[in-house]
Design a protein around this motif. Structure first.
Motif, PDB file in Angstrom:
ATOM      1  N   SER A   1      57.979 -12.253  67.569  1.00 30.04           N
ATOM      2  CA  SER A   1      58.024 -11.092  68.466  1.00 30.04           C
ATOM      3  C   SER A   1      57.981  -9.779  67.685  1.00 30.04           C
ATOM      4  N   THR A   2      58.590  -9.747  66.487  1.00 31.16           N
ATOM      5  CA  THR A   2      58.543  -8.523  65.675  1.00 31.16           C
ATOM      6  C   THR A   2      57.130  -8.272  65.165  1.00 31.16           C
ATOM      7  N   LYS A   3      56.434  -9.346  64.815  1.00 32.25           N
ATOM      8  CA  LYS A   3      55.058  -9.214  64.343  1.00 32.25           C
ATOM      9  C   LYS A   3      54.102  -8.902  65.495  1.00 32.25           C
ATOM     10  N   ALA A   4      54.396  -9.434  66.687  1.00 27.33           N
ATOM     11  CA  ALA A   4      53.574  -9.118  67.863  1.00 27.33           C
ATOM     12  C   ALA A   4      53.685  -7.633  68.203  1.00 27.33           C
ATOM     13  N   ALA A   5      54.894  -7.099  68.130  1.00 24.36           N
ATOM     14  CA  ALA A   5      55.091  -5.671  68.388  1.00 24.36           C
ATOM     15  C   ALA A   5      54.323  -4.838  67.376  1.00 24.36           C
ATOM     16  N   PHE A   6      54.361  -5.251  66.114  1.00 22.61           N
ATOM     17  CA  PHE A   6      53.645  -4.522  65.063  1.00 22.61           C
ATOM     18  C   PHE A   6      52.139  -4.564  65.307  1.00 22.61           C
ATOM     19  N   THR A   7      51.620  -5.734  65.683  1.00 20.71           N
ATOM     20  CA  THR A   7      50.193  -5.872  65.962  1.00 20.71           C
ATOM     21  C   THR A   7      49.762  -4.966  67.114  1.00 20.71           C
ATOM     22  N   THR A   8      50.571  -4.929  68.174  1.00 17.36           N
ATOM     23  CA  THR A   8      50.261  -4.070  69.319  1.00 17.36           C
ATOM     24  C   THR A   8      50.273  -2.601  68.912  1.00 17.36           C
ATOM     25  N   TYR A   9      51.242  -2.224  68.100  1.00 15.02           N
ATOM     26  CA  TYR A   9      51.314  -0.853  67.593  1.00 15.02           C
ATOM     27  C   TYR A   9      50.041  -0.500  66.817  1.00 15.02           C
ATOM     28  N   LEU A  10      49.616  -1.394  65.940  1.00 15.63           N
ATOM     29  CA  LEU A  10      48.424  -1.127  65.133  1.00 15.63           C
ATOM     30  C   LEU A  10      47.171  -1.014  65.995  1.00 15.63           C
ATOM     31  N   ALA A  11      47.110  -1.818  67.055  1.00 13.41           N
ATOM     32  CA  ALA A  11      45.958  -1.751  67.968  1.00 13.41           C
ATOM     33  C   ALA A  11      45.871  -0.374  68.619  1.00 13.41           C
ATOM     34  N   GLY A  12      47.003   0.156  69.053  1.00 17.49           N
ATOM     35  CA  GLY A  12      47.021   1.488  69.639  1.00 17.49           C
ATOM     36  C   GLY A  12      46.757   2.574  68.607  1.00 17.49           C
ATOM     37  N   LEU A  13      47.302   2.384  67.399  1.00 18.84           N
ATOM     38  CA  LEU A  13      47.080   3.356  66.326  1.00 18.84           C
ATOM     39  C   LEU A  13      45.597   3.429  65.969  1.00 18.84           C
ATOM     40  N   ARG A  14      44.933   2.285  66.021  1.00 14.41           N
ATOM     41  CA  ARG A  14      43.493   2.254  65.759  1.00 14.41           C
ATOM     42  C   ARG A  14      42.746   3.161  66.742  1.00 14.41           C
ATOM     43  N   GLN A  15      43.125   3.086  68.002  1.00  8.09           N
ATOM     44  CA  GLN A  15      42.494   3.938  69.012  1.00  8.09           C
ATOM     45  C   GLN A  15      42.836   5.412  68.777  1.00  8.09           C
ATOM     46  N   GLU A  16      44.083   5.660  68.426  1.00 10.89           N
ATOM     47  CA  GLU A  16      44.544   7.030  68.194  1.00 10.89           C
ATOM     48  C   GLU A  16      43.767   7.701  67.059  1.00 10.89           C
ATOM     49  N   LEU A  17      43.454   6.943  66.012  1.00 10.86           N
ATOM     50  CA  LEU A  17      42.846   7.521  64.813  1.00 10.86           C
ATOM     51  C   LEU A  17      41.325   7.410  64.783  1.00 10.86           C
ATOM     52  N   ALA A  18      40.745   6.791  65.800  1.00  6.99           N
ATOM     53  CA  ALA A  18      39.295   6.580  65.810  1.00  6.99           C
ATOM     54  C   ALA A  18      38.521   7.898  65.732  1.00  6.99           C
ATOM     55  N   SER A  19      39.029   8.922  66.387  1.00  4.17           N
ATOM     56  CA  SER A  19      38.313  10.212  66.406  1.00  4.17           C
ATOM     57  C   SER A  19      38.296  10.870  65.031  1.00  4.17           C
ATOM     58  N   ARG A  20      39.208  10.454  64.148  1.00  3.82           N
ATOM     59  CA  ARG A  20      39.246  10.979  62.777  1.00  3.82           C
ATOM     60  C   ARG A  20      38.546  10.037  61.796  1.00  3.82           C
ATOM     61  N   ASN A  21      37.908   8.996  62.345  1.00  2.20           N
ATOM     62  CA  ASN A  21      37.192   8.006  61.527  1.00  2.20           C
ATOM     63  C   ASN A  21      38.094   7.289  60.539  1.00  2.20           C
ATOM     64  N   VAL A  22      39.348   7.106  60.929  1.00  2.00           N
ATOM     65  CA  VAL A  22      40.288   6.308  60.137  1.00  2.00           C
ATOM     66  C   VAL A  22      40.313   4.904  60.728  1.00  2.00           C
ATOM     67  N   ILE A  23      40.065   3.909  59.900  1.00  4.45           N
ATOM     68  CA  ILE A  23      40.036   2.523  60.346  1.00  4.45           C
ATOM     69  C   ILE A  23      41.437   1.925  60.245  1.00  4.45           C
ATOM     70  N   VAL A  24      41.846   1.211  61.272  1.00  2.00           N
ATOM     71  CA  VAL A  24      43.119   0.478  61.246  1.00  2.00           C
ATOM     72  C   VAL A  24      42.807  -1.004  61.397  1.00  2.00           C
ATOM     73  N   ASN A  25      43.353  -1.806  60.490  1.00  2.00           N
ATOM     74  CA  ASN A  25      43.178  -3.256  60.521  1.00  2.00           C
ATOM     75  C   ASN A  25      44.530  -3.950  60.582  1.00  2.00           C
ATOM     76  N   VAL A  26      44.532  -5.150  61.137  1.00  2.00           N
ATOM     77  CA  VAL A  26      45.711  -6.003  61.068  1.00  2.00           C
ATOM     78  C   VAL A  26      45.305  -7.328  60.446  1.00  2.00           C
ATOM     79  N   LEU A  27      46.049  -7.758  59.440  1.00  2.00           N
ATOM     80  CA  LEU A  27      45.843  -9.069  58.847  1.00  2.00           C
ATOM     81  C   LEU A  27      46.739 -10.060  59.572  1.00  2.00           C
ATOM     82  N   VAL A  28      46.131 -11.041  60.224  1.00  2.00           N
ATOM     83  CA  VAL A  28      46.877 -12.075  60.936  1.00  2.00           C
ATOM     84  C   VAL A  28      46.734 -13.357  60.119  1.00  2.00           C
ATOM     85  N   SER A  29      47.762 -13.685  59.370  1.00  2.00           N
ATOM     86  CA  SER A  29      47.651 -14.811  58.434  1.00  2.00           C
ATOM     87  C   SER A  29      48.483 -15.999  58.885  1.00  2.00           C
TER      88      SER A  29
END
Length: 244
Positions: free
Chosen positions: A154-182
């Motif tokens: 659940s802690t990792k799921a929350a982090f993944t969801t956060y990163l997904a939203g951060l990716r959208q937030e930073l898209a206009s600045r051309n900053v790429i956000v990735n999540v490694l799911v191992s």
């Protein structure tokens, strides 16, 4: 052969086994490294034992749980980074997590809250024109809640969801956000666990996927784990409930 770059990568939680391999591989690409961890002595030893170029590496103290220190830590960086990796992580087994909230709380603080605290600061610094990419290390445990590891997951799921939203937030600045799911990695965090050796990945293999991250949001190393990831995503709840 090292590439001639003037780029810097900030690795938060740099004492993890995967993060240490990232240090080696980013150095090989010509990056300068800011390696941040609570255990700076271990990083010093790692650099010395592996004969790494100390002129390219800055070691700093960083405590994911000390939220009040994060703004000062970022403000005092010697250079604002081009790439930021959040590799800090903490795991206690599910049985203990259900009975001892301190363990659960520490997982929440390191795996999620600490990540959000420092990455919000990084992301909202619009004066940093260097920033190209943010990568967070999550886990296959985040894909579906399973009875053997759902507290950690659940802690990792929350982090993944956060990163997904951060990716959208930073898209206009051309900053790429990735999540490694191992899946399973042969690291100290998994010591003592009974893991399928046929599925066990080595830290340098996982680090290679981080260092060579592309534009896709989700990075799943190894075709076996890609298949498991896809199966977990589509399994009906009745079958997920039968998994360990």
């Amino acid at each position: 052969m090292a590439q001639n770059t003037n780029r810097t990568v900030l690795i938060l939680g740099a004492n993890s086994d995967v993060a240490k391999q990232c240090i080696k591989q980013y150095l090989a690409k010509g990056f300068s490294i800011i390696a941040a961890s609570r255990n700076t002595a271990s990083l010093d030893n790692f650099i010395e034992v592996n004969h790494l170029d100390q002129s390219k590496i800055t070691i700093l103290s960083f405590d994911a749980e000390n939220f009040d220190s994060h703004q000062k830590f970022y403000h005092e960086l010697p250079i604002k980074p081009h790439v930021v990796i959040y590799a800090a992580g903490f795991l206690v087994d599910n049985e203990r997590a259900l009975r001892d909230f301190k363990g659960t709380q520490q997982m929440m603080m390191i795996n999620y809250m600490g990540a959000v605290s420092i990455l919000n600061i990084v992301a909202m610094d619009e004066s940093n024109k260097n920033l190209e990419r943010i990568i967070g290390l999550s886990s296959l445990s985040s894909v579906r809640g399973r009875k053997s590891n759902f507290v950690y997951g659940s802690t990792k799921a929350a982090f993944t969801t956060y990163l997904a939203g951060l990716r959208q937030e930073l898209a206009s600045r051309n900053v790429i956000v990735n999540v490694l799911v191992s899946g399973y990695i042969n690291t100290k965090i998994n010591e003592g666990l009974e893991l399928n050796k046929n599925l066990l990945m080595q830290p340098d293999y996982v680090a290679e996927h981080i260092v060579n991250a592309g534009n896709s949001f989700t990075i799943v190393p190894n075709f076996k784990w890609k298949l498991i990831y896809l199966i977990l995503k589509i399994l009906p709840e009745s079958l997920v409930a039968k998994l360990p």
